[in-house]
Scaffold this motif. Structure first.
Motif, mmCIF file in Angstrom:
data_model
loop_
_atom_site.group_PDB
_atom_site.id
_atom_site.type_symbol
_atom_site.label_atom_id
_atom_site.label_comp_id
_atom_site.label_asym_id
_atom_site.label_seq_id
_atom_site.Cartn_x
_atom_site.Cartn_y
_atom_site.Cartn_z
ATOM 1 N N ARG A 80 0.677 31.321 -10.652
ATOM 2 C CA ARG A 80 -0.138 32.537 -10.623
ATOM 3 C C ARG A 80 -1.370 32.423 -11.508
ATOM 4 N N VAL A 81 -1.792 31.177 -11.745
ATOM 5 C CA VAL A 81 -3.009 30.939 -12.522
ATOM 6 C C VAL A 81 -3.960 30.121 -11.664
ATOM 7 N N GLN A 82 -5.156 30.645 -11.491
ATOM 8 C CA GLN A 82 -6.203 29.924 -10.776
ATOM 9 C C GLN A 82 -7.231 29.471 -11.809
ATOM 10 N N VAL A 83 -7.620 28.199 -11.741
ATOM 11 C CA VAL A 83 -8.612 27.669 -12.669
ATOM 12 C C VAL A 83 -9.764 27.083 -11.863
ATOM 13 N N GLU A 84 -10.937 27.627 -12.078
ATOM 14 C CA GLU A 84 -12.144 27.060 -11.477
ATOM 15 C C GLU A 84 -12.763 26.134 -12.520
ATOM 16 N N VAL A 85 -13.044 24.896 -12.119
ATOM 17 C CA VAL A 85 -13.561 23.887 -13.037
ATOM 18 C C VAL A 85 -14.952 23.468 -12.580
ATOM 19 N N THR A 86 -15.897 23.479 -13.512
ATOM 20 C CA THR A 86 -17.260 23.050 -13.237
ATOM 21 C C THR A 86 -17.673 22.019 -14.282
ATOM 22 N N SER A 87 -18.121 20.847 -13.821
ATOM 23 C CA SER A 87 -18.660 19.849 -14.747
ATOM 24 C C SER A 87 -19.999 20.344 -15.271
ATOM 25 N N LEU A 88 -20.239 20.089 -16.536
ATOM 26 C CA LEU A 88 -21.487 20.528 -17.157
ATOM 27 C C LEU A 88 -22.288 19.334 -17.645
ATOM 28 N N ARG A 89 -23.584 19.484 -17.603
ATOM 29 C CA ARG A 89 -24.503 18.481 -18.125
ATOM 30 C C ARG A 89 -25.286 19.132 -19.255
ATOM 31 N N ARG A 90 -25.381 18.438 -20.368
ATOM 32 C CA ARG A 90 -26.160 18.990 -21.482
ATOM 33 C C ARG A 90 -27.594 19.227 -21.019
ATOM 34 N N TYR A 91 -28.117 20.387 -21.367
ATOM 35 C CA TYR A 91 -29.454 20.742 -20.910
ATOM 36 C C TYR A 91 -30.502 19.787 -21.476
ATOM 37 N N GLU A 92 -30.282 19.324 -22.701
ATOM 38 C CA GLU A 92 -31.228 18.380 -23.315
ATOM 39 C C GLU A 92 -31.333 17.101 -22.477
ATOM 40 N N ASP A 93 -30.215 16.633 -21.954
ATOM 41 C CA ASP A 93 -30.224 15.434 -21.108
ATOM 42 C C ASP A 93 -30.952 15.701 -19.794
ATOM 43 N N PHE A 94 -30.711 16.857 -19.220
ATOM 44 C CA PHE A 94 -31.407 17.244 -17.997
ATOM 45 C C PHE A 94 -32.915 17.325 -18.232
ATOM 46 N N ALA A 95 -33.322 17.974 -19.328
ATOM 47 C CA ALA A 95 -34.750 18.123 -19.634
ATOM 48 C C ALA A 95 -35.405 16.758 -19.829
ATOM 49 N N ALA A 96 -34.724 15.843 -20.526
ATOM 50 C CA ALA A 96 -35.273 14.491 -20.725
ATOM 51 C C ALA A 96 -35.412 13.771 -19.389
ATOM 52 N N ASP A 97 -34.451 13.947 -18.497
ATOM 53 C CA ASP A 97 -34.508 13.330 -17.174
ATOM 54 C C ASP A 97 -35.705 13.854 -16.390
ATOM 55 N N ILE A 98 -35.925 15.152 -16.433
ATOM 56 C CA ILE A 98 -37.056 15.756 -15.719
ATOM 57 C C ILE A 98 -38.372 15.215 -16.265
ATOM 58 N N LYS A 99 -38.484 15.159 -17.595
ATOM 59 C CA LYS A 99 -39.713 14.638 -18.202
ATOM 60 C C LYS A 99 -39.938 13.184 -17.807
#
Length: 107
Positions: A80-99
């Motif tokens: 009776r427990v539902q767990v939604e799991v989402t992988s996260l990426r550090r925003y700093e890493d994302f911002a560096a990738d965009i730059k």
């Protein structure tokens, strides 16, 4: 790896609210211990619902799956427990990738 976990907890008619609280108390002890150990970055109980949100830091998805299977609330009320799991990426890493992508496009 960081993960966002969204737990939705239900309970059947065949246990009382007090019994659910007993399970949840054991779960809270486990969660707070994991927070002290650094596995749980932070967690929140949503007001007015049986919902808990957590951010966890584990090395890989296998470890996360093992941890989830061993939680008291999963062992005692898992059906009776539902767990939604989402992988996260550090925003700093994302911002560096965009730059870096902007720089590569300007070459």
């Amino acid at each position: 790896m960081l993960y966002h976990l969204d737990f939705h907890v239900e309970y059947p008619d065949d246990i009382t609210q007090q019994e659910l609280f007993t399970i949840w108390s054991e779960e809270a002890d486990t969660a707070l211990h994991a927070k002290q150990a650094g596995v749980v970055i932070d967690l929140w109980k949503c007001v007015g619902t049986r919902r808990v949100i957590a951010i966890v830091d584990v090395p890989n998805p296998d470890t996360l799956d093992q941890i989830l299977l061993d939680l008291p609330i999963m062992k005692k009320n898992g059906q009776r427990v539902q767990v939604e799991v989402t992988s996260l990426r550090r925003y700093e890493d994302f911002a560096a990738d965009i730059k870096a992508r902007l720089g590569a496009n300007n070459s």
